[in-house]
Design a protein around this motif. Sequence first.
Motif, PDB file in Angstrom:
ATOM      1  N   VAL A 172      -6.126   6.632  -1.934  1.00 48.16           N
ATOM      2  CA  VAL A 172      -5.822   5.716  -0.843  1.00 48.16           C
ATOM      3  C   VAL A 172      -6.918   4.399  -0.532  1.00 48.16           C
ATOM      4  O   VAL A 172      -6.578   3.636  -0.597  1.00 48.16           O
ATOM      5  CB  VAL A 172      -5.777   6.680   0.408  1.00 48.16           C
ATOM      6  CG1 VAL A 172      -5.388   5.678   1.751  1.00 48.16           C
ATOM      7  CG2 VAL A 172      -4.525   7.715   0.282  1.00 48.16           C
ATOM      8  N   LYS A 173      -8.240   5.078  -0.577  1.00 45.23           N
ATOM      9  CA  LYS A 173      -9.101   4.122  -0.679  1.00 45.23           C
ATOM     10  C   LYS A 173      -9.119   2.885  -1.512  1.00 45.23           C
ATOM     11  O   LYS A 173      -9.385   1.710  -1.162  1.00 45.23           O
ATOM     12  CB  LYS A 173     -10.658   4.660  -0.712  1.00 45.23           C
ATOM     13  CG  LYS A 173     -11.664   3.777  -0.571  1.00 45.23           C
ATOM     14  CD  LYS A 173     -12.819   4.557  -0.684  1.00 45.23           C
ATOM     15  CE  LYS A 173     -14.227   3.492  -0.505  1.00 45.23           C
ATOM     16  NZ  LYS A 173     -15.396   4.023  -0.905  1.00 45.23           N
ATOM     17  N   ASN A 174      -8.873   3.133  -2.720  1.00 43.72           N
ATOM     18  CA  ASN A 174      -9.071   2.286  -3.876  1.00 43.72           C
ATOM     19  C   ASN A 174      -7.686   1.368  -3.682  1.00 43.72           C
ATOM     20  O   ASN A 174      -7.623   0.222  -3.740  1.00 43.72           O
ATOM     21  CB  ASN A 174      -9.044   3.109  -5.333  1.00 43.72           C
ATOM     22  CG  ASN A 174     -10.085   3.303  -5.644  1.00 43.72           C
ATOM     23  OD1 ASN A 174     -11.278   3.176  -4.852  1.00 43.72           O
ATOM     24  ND2 ASN A 174     -10.259   4.584  -6.630  1.00 43.72           N
ATOM     25  N   ALA A 175      -6.521   1.993  -3.469  1.00 39.32           N
ATOM     26  CA  ALA A 175      -5.325   1.192  -3.253  1.00 39.32           C
ATOM     27  C   ALA A 175      -5.408   0.171  -2.019  1.00 39.32           C
ATOM     28  O   ALA A 175      -5.023  -0.900  -2.008  1.00 39.32           O
ATOM     29  CB  ALA A 175      -4.112   2.149  -3.096  1.00 39.32           C
ATOM     30  N   TRP A 176      -6.068   0.697  -1.255  1.00 40.31           N
ATOM     31  CA  TRP A 176      -6.137   0.024   0.244  1.00 40.31           C
ATOM     32  C   TRP A 176      -6.912  -1.113   0.094  1.00 40.31           C
ATOM     33  O   TRP A 176      -6.739  -2.280   0.337  1.00 40.31           O
ATOM     34  CB  TRP A 176      -6.749   0.990   1.287  1.00 40.31           C
ATOM     35  CG  TRP A 176      -6.901   0.510   2.567  1.00 40.31           C
ATOM     36  CD1 TRP A 176      -7.857  -0.364   3.188  1.00 40.31           C
ATOM     37  CD2 TRP A 176      -5.857   0.629   3.834  1.00 40.31           C
ATOM     38  NE1 TRP A 176      -7.583  -0.468   4.590  1.00 40.31           N
ATOM     39  CE2 TRP A 176      -6.489   0.160   5.078  1.00 40.31           C
ATOM     40  CE3 TRP A 176      -4.735   1.367   3.972  1.00 40.31           C
ATOM     41  CZ2 TRP A 176      -5.858   0.133   6.232  1.00 40.31           C
ATOM     42  CZ3 TRP A 176      -4.140   1.367   5.202  1.00 40.31           C
ATOM     43  CH2 TRP A 176      -4.635   0.671   6.270  1.00 40.31           C
ATOM     44  N   GLU A 177      -8.123  -0.861  -0.664  1.00 41.07           N
ATOM     45  CA  GLU A 177      -9.056  -1.950  -0.867  1.00 41.07           C
ATOM     46  C   GLU A 177      -8.787  -2.882  -1.668  1.00 41.07           C
ATOM     47  O   GLU A 177      -8.824  -4.236  -1.426  1.00 41.07           O
ATOM     48  CB  GLU A 177     -10.394  -1.414  -1.285  1.00 41.07           C
ATOM     49  CG  GLU A 177     -11.299  -0.834  -0.560  1.00 41.07           C
ATOM     50  CD  GLU A 177     -12.509  -0.125  -0.908  1.00 41.07           C
ATOM     51  OE1 GLU A 177     -12.813  -0.133  -2.174  1.00 41.07           O
ATOM     52  OE2 GLU A 177     -13.192   0.566   0.099  1.00 41.07           O
ATOM     53  N   ILE A 209       0.848  -1.084  -0.212  1.00 40.41           N
ATOM     54  CA  ILE A 209       0.015  -0.124  -0.116  1.00 40.41           C
ATOM     55  C   ILE A 209       0.791   1.312   0.045  1.00 40.41           C
ATOM     56  O   ILE A 209       0.691   2.267  -0.699  1.00 40.41           O
ATOM     57  CB  ILE A 209      -0.920   0.034   1.193  1.00 40.41           C
ATOM     58  CG1 ILE A 209      -2.043  -1.237   1.170  1.00 40.41           C
ATOM     59  CG2 ILE A 209      -1.644   1.236   1.483  1.00 40.41           C
ATOM     60  CD1 ILE A 209      -2.681  -1.495   2.444  1.00 40.41           C
ATOM     61  N   ALA A 210       1.810   1.174   0.807  1.00 48.82           N
ATOM     62  CA  ALA A 210       2.660   2.448   0.816  1.00 48.82           C
ATOM     63  C   ALA A 210       3.476   2.763  -0.342  1.00 48.82           C
ATOM     64  O   ALA A 210       3.496   3.723  -0.936  1.00 48.82           O
ATOM     65  CB  ALA A 210       3.781   2.179   1.914  1.00 48.82           C
ATOM     66  N   ASP A 211       3.953   1.498  -1.062  1.00 46.38           N
ATOM     67  CA  ASP A 211       4.473   1.693  -2.399  1.00 46.38           C
ATOM     68  C   ASP A 211       3.619   2.183  -3.480  1.00 46.38           C
ATOM     69  O   ASP A 211       4.017   3.071  -4.148  1.00 46.38           O
ATOM     70  CB  ASP A 211       5.214   0.336  -2.705  1.00 46.38           C
ATOM     71  CG  ASP A 211       6.171  -0.100  -1.977  1.00 46.38           C
ATOM     72  OD1 ASP A 211       6.824   0.811  -1.266  1.00 46.38           O
ATOM     73  OD2 ASP A 211       6.811  -1.288  -2.127  1.00 46.38           O
ATOM     74  N   GLU A 212       2.352   1.755  -3.280  1.00 45.34           N
ATOM     75  CA  GLU A 212       1.470   2.163  -4.230  1.00 45.34           C
ATOM     76  C   GLU A 212       1.025   3.912  -4.262  1.00 45.34           C
ATOM     77  O   GLU A 212       0.989   4.507  -4.963  1.00 45.34           O
ATOM     78  CB  GLU A 212       0.040   1.218  -4.194  1.00 45.34           C
ATOM     79  CG  GLU A 212      -0.983   1.616  -5.228  1.00 45.34           C
ATOM     80  CD  GLU A 212      -0.459   1.279  -6.715  1.00 45.34           C
ATOM     81  OE1 GLU A 212      -0.941   1.816  -7.623  1.00 45.34           O
ATOM     82  OE2 GLU A 212       0.001   0.140  -6.673  1.00 45.34           O
TER      83      GLU A 212
END
Length: 172
Positions: free
Chosen positions: A87-92, A75-78
């Motif tokens: 953030v929401k989309n990457a997290w999910e 997630i951090a790299d993304e």
Amino acid sequence: MIKLVGAALVLFAGTMLGFLQAARFAERPKQIRHLLHALQRLETEIGYGQTPLPEALARMAGVLPETLAVLFRRIADELRSSSGETVKNAWERILSEGWPTTAMKAGEKEAMLRLGSSLGGSGRDDQLKHVRLAVLQLQAEETSAREDQMKYERLSRSLGVLGAALVVILMM
């Protein structure tokens, strides 16, 4: 002779399946506990350190076992990349892809997905409230996981051995 070797292999395989399932019941509360510690660290990073979210998630990954750390590192790299994903989309997306590698269940995933929908998109105080809410939800899930562990860990081991013994008896 071949029947004896086959029976021993079936008994071994059934026993190992039972022990693997028991280990999964034992691992779930541990992973939730690690996640709780990491969220408390995230809360500190957001509240006191005012650390940017990608860096805070990378630091969070540093205190987690590898099974969970890889999720937060990704997630951090993304977020550091210039893909433009929220953030929401990457997290999910990353949690959904990596969740099956953990021993945790849907309740923990739901709490983490709710947290991800609020991170990065609101003020510091609001984010801290969501982190605290996720911690409370995970604490409840940890209690449930410990109860499941006490109920089913020993049962899984026994069923693995007994199920394999039944198959061996039916084979003979």
